[in-house]
Design a protein around this motif. Structure first.
Motif, PDB file in Angstrom:
ATOM      1  N   PRO A 159       0.826  -1.209   0.000  1.00 32.58           N
ATOM      2  CA  PRO A 159       0.000   0.000   0.000  1.00 32.58           C
ATOM      3  C   PRO A 159       0.862   1.261   0.000  1.00 32.58           C
ATOM      4  CG  PRO A 159       0.179  -0.854   2.219  1.00 32.58           C
ATOM      5  CD  PRO A 159       0.923  -1.830   1.326  1.00 32.58           C
ATOM      6  N   ASN A 160       0.250   2.366  -0.367  1.00 35.49           N
ATOM      7  CA  ASN A 160       0.925   3.653  -0.276  1.00 35.49           C
ATOM      8  C   ASN A 160      -0.123   4.757  -0.246  1.00 35.49           C
ATOM      9  OD1 ASN A 160       3.168   5.590  -0.379  1.00 35.49           O
ATOM     10  ND2 ASN A 160       4.311   3.898  -1.327  1.00 35.49           N
ATOM     11  N   PRO A 179       3.706  12.711  -3.127  1.00 35.97           N
ATOM     12  CA  PRO A 179       2.856  11.686  -3.742  1.00 35.97           C
ATOM     13  C   PRO A 179       2.922  10.325  -3.076  1.00 35.97           C
ATOM     14  CG  PRO A 179       4.151  12.864  -5.393  1.00 35.97           C
ATOM     15  CD  PRO A 179       4.712  13.214  -4.058  1.00 35.97           C
ATOM     16  N   ARG A 180       4.092   9.931  -2.562  1.00 36.06           N
ATOM     17  CA  ARG A 180       4.241   8.606  -1.975  1.00 36.06           C
ATOM     18  C   ARG A 180       4.985   8.710  -0.647  1.00 36.06           C
ATOM     19  NH1 ARG A 180       2.812   8.416  -6.693  1.00 36.06           N
ATOM     20  NH2 ARG A 180       4.408   9.870  -7.383  1.00 36.06           N
ATOM     21  N   MET A 181       4.345   8.232   0.426  1.00 34.08           N
ATOM     22  CA  MET A 181       4.872   8.427   1.768  1.00 34.08           C
ATOM     23  C   MET A 181       5.410   7.156   2.411  1.00 34.08           C
ATOM     24  SD  MET A 181       2.179  11.136   3.427  1.00 34.08           S
ATOM     25  CE  MET A 181       2.203  12.867   2.933  1.00 34.08           C
ATOM     26  N   ILE A 182       5.220   6.008   1.766  1.00 35.83           N
ATOM     27  CA  ILE A 182       5.656   4.741   2.347  1.00 35.83           C
ATOM     28  C   ILE A 182       6.830   4.189   1.552  1.00 35.83           C
ATOM     29  CG2 ILE A 182       5.014   2.333   2.805  1.00 35.83           C
ATOM     30  CD1 ILE A 182       2.225   3.200   3.391  1.00 35.83           C
ATOM     31  N   ASP A 183       7.877   3.763   2.249  1.00 37.33           N
ATOM     32  CA  ASP A 183       8.977   3.020   1.630  1.00 37.33           C
ATOM     33  C   ASP A 183       8.585   1.552   1.595  1.00 37.33           C
ATOM     34  OD1 ASP A 183      10.633   5.146   1.222  1.00 37.33           O
ATOM     35  OD2 ASP A 183      11.767   4.895   3.061  1.00 37.33           O
ATOM     36  N   ASP A 184       8.388   1.003   0.393  1.00 39.95           N
ATOM     37  CA  ASP A 184       8.103  -0.425   0.294  1.00 39.95           C
ATOM     38  C   ASP A 184       9.386  -1.132  -0.128  1.00 39.95           C
ATOM     39  OD1 ASP A 184       7.767   1.069  -1.998  1.00 39.95           O
ATOM     40  OD2 ASP A 184       6.252  -0.227  -2.869  1.00 39.95           O
ATOM     41  N   ASN A 185      10.219  -1.421   0.876  1.00 42.10           N
ATOM     42  CA  ASN A 185      11.511  -2.062   0.633  1.00 42.10           C
ATOM     43  C   ASN A 185      11.290  -3.545   0.342  1.00 42.10           C
ATOM     44  OD1 ASN A 185      12.853   0.364   1.336  1.00 42.10           O
ATOM     45  ND2 ASN A 185      12.507  -0.111   3.490  1.00 42.10           N
ATOM     46  N   LEU A 198       7.484  -2.387   5.260  1.00 41.62           N
ATOM     47  CA  LEU A 198       6.876  -1.086   5.015  1.00 41.62           C
ATOM     48  C   LEU A 198       7.241  -0.118   6.136  1.00 41.62           C
ATOM     49  CD1 LEU A 198       3.305  -2.236   3.919  1.00 41.62           C
ATOM     50  CD2 LEU A 198       5.325  -1.850   2.508  1.00 41.62           C
ATOM     51  N   THR A 199       7.748   1.044   5.765  1.00 39.00           N
ATOM     52  CA  THR A 199       8.123   2.063   6.739  1.00 39.00           C
ATOM     53  C   THR A 199       7.712   3.434   6.226  1.00 39.00           C
ATOM     54  OG1 THR A 199      10.332   2.346   5.788  1.00 39.00           O
ATOM     55  CG2 THR A 199      10.113   0.728   7.562  1.00 39.00           C
ATOM     56  N   VAL A 200       7.474   4.347   7.164  1.00 40.69           N
ATOM     57  CA  VAL A 200       7.254   5.755   6.841  1.00 40.69           C
ATOM     58  C   VAL A 200       8.456   6.512   7.370  1.00 40.69           C
ATOM     59  CG1 VAL A 200       5.803   7.783   7.190  1.00 40.69           C
ATOM     60  CG2 VAL A 200       4.751   5.520   6.943  1.00 40.69           C
ATOM     61  N   ASN A 201       9.279   6.993   6.462  1.00 39.54           N
ATOM     62  CA  ASN A 201      10.519   7.666   6.825  1.00 39.54           C
ATOM     63  C   ASN A 201      10.518   9.056   6.201  1.00 39.54           C
ATOM     64  OD1 ASN A 201      13.138   8.560   7.268  1.00 39.54           O
ATOM     65  ND2 ASN A 201      14.060   6.548   6.904  1.00 39.54           N
TER      66      ASN A 201
END
Length: 317
Positions: A159-160, A179-185, A198-201
């Motif tokens: 998700p993002n 536009p995109r707030m989540i790092d989907d590593n 998933l992280t918010v950095n």
């Protein structure tokens, strides 16, 4: 053994995705020369600001002639609701880079505030899903039966969400968005299983500032300068600047510059008062110019009229 072509594809993928060994940082930020014709994907607050149902399709062929180059296709639709006090939108993007295949789907919502008789402020949010897989099974290897390239990786859904603000009137606009707030590593291990973290950095946020103005030079000539500034921690500030001329409300001609990247030519024509066809060509200023003939981008936009109106009021943003 992987042949020379595959090595170049792999190197390009790593470069664009800024990953480390075994890890792909998949926070997504696509590049558009005609960003002014594709604002829905950048800023959710744009939803419904054209006062009618608006459809836009864009296709970009980046670095033509380079193996594994980025190929991007987007589609967006947005419209006002509840007497133009709100807007809703839907955006879709497909990007292919080497073996990477990513689809992104977002829904957007905007609330429109009328500041005075001519000026409006919109606040918007967007949310959706990223679908990603690596088509390893499509790789041609020198030695057949290589187990590392026997099948595609599983499709991973992450998700993002994003946020934006947009201020505009008939002659001016300014926007701000994340536009995109989540790092989907994403990590691929030796068995081909994709793991997600998933992280918010805040340090990894990409901030966009946009603005433009229309100047009436004469009844048959209008001038429109625009700019987009992209900021990300640890990276140089990137400027996209363009200047276009509208001739007889029919033909757009202009030029653009992206800092330390490209110079571009812009062309747009209103096939009808509601249907705009746009094209841009980018010539790279970096060392990649030795391997490519440039980048091409084409857009097609259509604005419907509501309430039986065949033509909506002219909008230049």
């Amino acid at each position: 053994m992987i042949n020379r072509i595959i090595k170049r594809v792999a190197a390009l993928s790593l470069l664009l995705l800024t990953g480390t060994t075994g890890v792909v940082k998949a926070q997504f930020d696509a590049m558009f020369t005609q960003f002014m014709n594709n604002e829905m994907f950048i800023n959710p607050a744009y939803a419904g600001t054209k006062e009618a149902l608006s459809l836009t399709a864009l296709h970009r062929q980046q670095w033509v002639g380079f193996d594994g180059r980025p190929i991007t296709t987007t589609f967006s639709a947005h419209a006002p609701i509840i007497a133009n006090r709100m807007g809703v939108g839907l955006s879709f993007l497909n990007e292919r880079i080497g073996v990477l295949d990513r689809n992104i789907i977002y829904g957007s919502y905007a609330y429109h505030l009328q500041m005075n008789e001519t000026d409006y402020l919109s606040l918007g949010i967007m949310g959706g899903v990223h679908l990603q897989l690596n088509r390893l099974g499509n790789v041609n290897t020198v030695q057949s039966g290589d187990p590392e390239f026997s099948a595609n990786t599983p499709t991973v859904a992450t998700p993002n969400f994003g946020f934006g603000a947009y201020y505009h009137n008939e002659k001016f606009y300014a926007g701000f968005s994340i536009p995109r707030m989540i790092d989907d590593n994403l990590q691929v291990n030796s068995s081909g299983v994709v793991l997600k973290d998933l992280t918010v950095n805040f340090k990894n946020f990409h901030y966009y500032l946009m603005g433009g103005r229309i100047f009436n030079i004469s009844p048959n000539l209008k001038l429109k300068p625009q700019a987009m500034i992209k900021l990300a921690q640890g990276a140089p500030v990137q400027f996209d600047i363009n200047l276009s001329t509208l001739i007889k409300e029919r033909l757009w001609i202009g030029a653009a510059y992206r800092t330390e990247a490209d110079v571009s030519g812009l062309l747009g024509i209103y096939l009808t008062p509601q249907l705009l066809l746009g094209y841009s060509y980018d010539y790279p200023l970096t060392q990649i110019q030795d391997y490519t003939t440039g980048s091409h981008e084409i857009t097609l936009s259509y604005v419907f009229g509501f309430g039986g109106k065949k033509i909506v009021s002219p909008r230049y943003f």
